[in-house]
Design a protein around this motif. Sequence first.
Motif, short mmCIF file in Angstrom:
data_model
loop_
_atom_site.label_atom_id
_atom_site.label_comp_id
_atom_site.label_asym_id
_atom_site.label_seq_id
_atom_site.Cartn_x
_atom_site.Cartn_y
_atom_site.Cartn_z
N GLU A 130 0.83 -1.21 0.00
CA GLU A 130 0.00 0.00 0.00
C GLU A 130 0.86 1.25 0.00
O GLU A 130 0.60 2.21 -0.74
CB GLU A 130 -0.91 0.00 1.23
CG GLU A 130 -1.98 -1.08 1.22
CD GLU A 130 -2.75 -1.13 2.51
OE1 GLU A 130 -4.00 -1.14 2.47
OE2 GLU A 130 -2.11 -1.16 3.59
N GLU A 137 2.06 -7.26 5.32
CA GLU A 137 0.60 -7.38 5.40
C GLU A 137 0.20 -8.29 6.56
O GLU A 137 -0.81 -8.06 7.23
CB GLU A 137 0.07 -7.93 4.07
CG GLU A 137 -1.42 -8.07 4.00
CD GLU A 137 -1.88 -8.61 2.64
OE1 GLU A 137 -3.03 -9.07 2.57
OE2 GLU A 137 -1.09 -8.56 1.68
N SER A 194 -7.33 -5.16 7.79
CA SER A 194 -7.13 -4.02 6.90
C SER A 194 -8.47 -3.46 6.42
O SER A 194 -9.42 -4.20 6.19
CB SER A 194 -6.31 -4.44 5.68
OG SER A 194 -5.04 -4.90 6.06
N SER A 226 -7.26 2.08 2.10
CA SER A 226 -6.44 2.67 3.16
C SER A 226 -6.17 4.15 2.93
O SER A 226 -5.95 4.90 3.88
CB SER A 226 -5.10 1.94 3.27
OG SER A 226 -5.29 0.61 3.69
N VAL A 258 -6.30 3.33 -2.77
CA VAL A 258 -5.36 2.22 -2.57
C VAL A 258 -5.76 1.44 -1.33
O VAL A 258 -6.12 2.02 -0.30
CB VAL A 258 -3.91 2.76 -2.39
CG1 VAL A 258 -2.96 1.62 -2.04
CG2 VAL A 258 -3.45 3.49 -3.63
N GLY A 259 -5.69 0.11 -1.41
CA GLY A 259 -5.96 -0.71 -0.24
C GLY A 259 -5.81 -2.19 -0.52
O GLY A 259 -6.33 -2.68 -1.53
N ILE A 262 -4.55 -3.79 -6.02
CA ILE A 262 -4.84 -3.03 -4.80
C ILE A 262 -5.02 -1.53 -5.06
O ILE A 262 -4.94 -0.73 -4.13
CB ILE A 262 -3.75 -3.24 -3.73
CG1 ILE A 262 -2.39 -2.69 -4.20
CG2 ILE A 262 -3.63 -4.70 -3.35
CD1 ILE A 262 -1.35 -2.63 -3.08
N LYS A 263 -5.26 -1.12 -6.30
CA LYS A 263 -5.48 0.31 -6.54
C LYS A 263 -6.37 0.52 -7.76
O LYS A 263 -6.43 -0.31 -8.67
CB LYS A 263 -4.16 1.05 -6.71
CG LYS A 263 -3.43 0.80 -8.03
CD LYS A 263 -3.30 2.09 -8.87
CE LYS A 263 -2.83 1.75 -10.27
NZ LYS A 263 -1.46 2.00 -10.54
#
Length: 411
Positions: free
Chosen positions: A200, A247, A253, A257, A351-352, A384-385
């Motif tokens: 991230e 992670e 999570s 984020s 993002v996450g 993740i984005k």
Amino acid sequence: MTRLVMKFGGTSVGNLERIKRVAKRVGVEVARGHEVIVVVSAMSGKTNELVGWVGETGPLHDAREYDAVVSSGENVTAGLLALVLQHNGIDARSWQGWQVPVRTTSAHGSARIEDIPTDNLATKFGEGMQVAVVAGFQGISPEGRITTLGRGGSDTTAVAFAAAFGAERCDIYTDVDGVYTTDPRVSAKARRIDRIAFEEMLELASLGAKVLQTRSVELAMRYDVRLRVLSSFEEMDENAGTLVCREEDIVESKVVSGVAFSRDEAQMTLVSVADRPGISAAIFGPLAEEGVVVDMIVQNIGEDGRTDMTFSLPVDMVPRARRAMDGVKAGGEVNFRDLLVDSEVAKVSVVGIGMRSHAGVAAKMFRALSEFGVNIKVITTSEIKISVLIDRKFTELAVQALHDAFELQKA
């Protein structure tokens, strides 16, 4: 004894009073039983001053001498901090890059670290040295010349030392108290993140977040160096700052984020390009040769053997990209009807790591933007984005809308 790496940026060592404050922080870690490696930047403004002096010597200059001059700012800081630590009764000495040695490539101005032998510092620690104050941003080439590592080089130096010496942690002290869900200057609801995964942080750094330099995060992820980002202007606290870690070290999570953005973007479109095998290589090969960094790429569905090719790039690279495209058109490699450039765009991203296991993130993002009348020009995604290109005038509105939509203000 465990080892700890502490890195202090230019604002943290901006004058002698601040250097004395840094020395007190280092002293606390020494008292806790750590052998400490401190990596320092030049005092704020000094590197720009040195670069300006080099520029005044003439439009062309020897890159090796440029590095010799520009790296001197860190040497001054390292020497002053070592003196203050000695005055405080701590056994400390300064180390320049060539003394360690920090071995790098020969690319002056943008060298890469290849090796940091531990023998010299380890010997001195064995003889009673408590603190090694290392000048960041610099190393030595195979030819024996001083090199500099480019923007954010001191962060990279610190992480590299933490990896080489097996440090317990690498603390990066800056003028902010951690990594936030977005830029607090854009959203008053921005919240400091307690822990964030390497992946991230790497995405956020590459997408516009300026807390950590991308190369330093890459290095930390590769060698599993735990990073902590915290402020040098606040009281020390074991739970302060943001921990950048694996992670697996994060219990639960959030789906998203953080929200990152970059205003310095441009969009370029080649109108009516031949839709044939090899056309992408014919376009992006010359761009790479010109040093143009291309990010988002979209190719429309072909019709009658023609298509449009759109991509984003840093706005300051538009002249280079124009030159490259004019060259391939003149040479006959790529035939296009028109070249359209929009220099008033921005990139906004969510993002996450939680995206991996949650559906509907893109739908929520697009819905939030549409409710505020923000039109999306280009979309790209990864695991993740999600990034979108929008009109630059809507940047702050888009960031605030997405921050609210994903409820990032909540812990």
